[in-house]
Design an enzyme around this catalytic site. Structure first.
Site, short mmCIF file in Angstrom:
data_model
loop_
_atom_site.label_atom_id
_atom_site.label_comp_id
_atom_site.label_asym_id
_atom_site.label_seq_id
_atom_site.Cartn_x
_atom_site.Cartn_y
_atom_site.Cartn_z
N CYS A 153 -0.63 0.61 7.48
CA CYS A 153 -1.00 0.91 6.14
C CYS A 153 -2.36 1.57 6.40
O CYS A 153 -2.63 2.24 5.47
CB CYS A 153 -0.90 -0.14 5.41
SG CYS A 153 1.00 -0.92 4.99
N GLU A 170 0.99 -1.21 0.00
CA GLU A 170 -0.08 0.16 0.01
C GLU A 170 0.75 1.27 -0.02
O GLU A 170 0.45 2.21 -0.63
CB GLU A 170 -1.02 -0.10 1.19
CG GLU A 170 -1.93 -1.40 1.27
CD GLU A 170 -1.20 -2.43 2.04
OE1 GLU A 170 -2.27 -2.74 2.93
OE2 GLU A 170 -0.09 -2.75 2.05
#
Length: 376
Positions: A86, A54
């Protein structure tokens, strides 16, 4: 569920597979960020497990991430480790929707990443191509759930199940195309594992060759007595490519010292009835962070793994020659009296590779939490 969700998740899964064999102890995650109908960011977990997928995708998307949809193959992490969560990065970037294939099995994350996103007003959709993601992350799930890595057993033999002639000649039963395929499979696993007998008789490299400059897997040898050739290929290259030796706790101290001096990592493992306890060996490897192991024999090690229900997938290469009863069998004695005692595996792929046949079999058990194969 819309077709675009499937299409973009397939792209994320394909990206995640690029990291297989390189991200342990972390999962190999893929991520794409979509704005409108255009992918504006791509990422997959990098070698060693960081940066996460991510983070890379957000960096590529930049300002275009605001209001975008994120497709990720595993629940975004929610705990502070060596890097910030994330889930926090996605919230900060201002994405509007997150589509995740499957929930993380790590208790530090499981459900918490989704909860963080929803609390921030981000729409969350889960379960898109979940079976495929479960298979891709099966090694990580096994490690976090049962403490051991996923085991792929590779068998390359004649039509009648032999790996060598009566004299021991074995190079080469299968053709060059099959051998190249094996090297590609090694690349998608954290480690290649053999038994001590194979290390002694074949003096293998166990490296990836013919595919350019690629990261090499850890090379694992299971040898109770540690009686391995100190001038063999593994010993000579242990400083360049990692060698781990799983040995019995009664191994000779001088041999332990010699192998340590050559650069090998020694892992003392439990024994059972005078033999290596393969369940204990895999638990020890799981503690070292291993998630996916590619076992290439020999016969005794393969039989032990099968007898102890520790094989998750069998990859077979069958050549078009017959060697007869005097040839060396692919597997050691297993002592079955009844067919019902033998583990059954389900065929999920078969194709010709050069002049040989590749067939792949997978065993699924509810306690493993691994779904069956799904056609993409």
């Amino acid at each position: 569920m819309s077709d675009p969700d499937h299409r973009f998740m397939r792209a994320a899964l394909a990206l995640g597979r690029r990291g297989q064999g390189q991200t342990w102890p972390n999962p190999a995650v893929g991520c794409v960020i979509v704005r409108g109908a255009r992918i504006v960011g791509r990422g997959w977990t990098q070698p060693g497990g960081r940066p996460h997928a991510e983070v890379l995708a957000l960096a590529q998307a930049g300002a275009l991430a605001k209001g975008a949809t994120v497709y990720v193959t595993l629940e975004p992490c929610a705990h502070v480790g060596k890097t910030p969560p994330c889930a926090t990065a996605l919230i900060t970037a201002g994405v509007s929707r997150v589509v995740a294939a499957i929930e993380d099995s790590d208790v530090r994350v499981s459900g918490k990443g989704f909860a963080m996103l929803r609390a921030a007003g981000i729409a969350v959709t889960t379960g898109v191509l979940a079976q495929s993601a479960a298979q891709d992350h099966a090694g990580f799930f096994l490690k976090t759930g049962l403490g051991r890595p996923w085991v792929t057993l590779k068998l390359a033999n004649s039509f009648d199940g032999r790996i060598a002639t009566a004299s021991g000649e074995s190079r080469w039963i299968t053709g060059p195309e099959a051998r190249r395929a094996v090297h590609s499979m090694r690349m998608r696993h954290d480690a290649v594992m053999v038994g001590g007998g194979t290390a002694r008789s074949d003096d293998p490299d166990l490296t990836i060759r013919g595919l350019g400059t690629v990261p090499q897997p850890v090379r694992i040898v299971v040898s109770r007595r540690l009686d391995l050739p100190l001038m063999g290929r593994l010993a000579r290259s242990a400083q360049q490519v990692p060698v781990w030796i799983c040995h019995g706790r009664d191994a000779d101290a001088d041999l332990c010292s010699a192998w340590s001096g050559l650069g090998a990592r020694l892992i003392a493992c439990p024994q059972s009835a005078g033999q290596m306890d393969m369940g204990g060996v895999l638990q020890a490897l799981g503690q070292q962070g291993m998630t996916r192991i590619f076992c290439e024999g020999g016969a005794a090690l393969s039989a032990s793994l099968l007898l102890n229900d520790l094989v998750d997938e069998i990859v077979g290469f069958t050549a078009g020659l017959v060697l007869g009863a005097e040839g060396w069998p692919a597997l050691g004695a297993m002592g079955y009296d009844r067919l019902a005692d033998a583990a059954r595996f389900d065929l999920y792929d078969t194709k010709s590779v050069g002049g040989d046949v590749l067939h792949r079999w997978r065993r699924s058990s509810p306690e493993r939490g691994v779904a069956g194969p799904e056609t993409l």
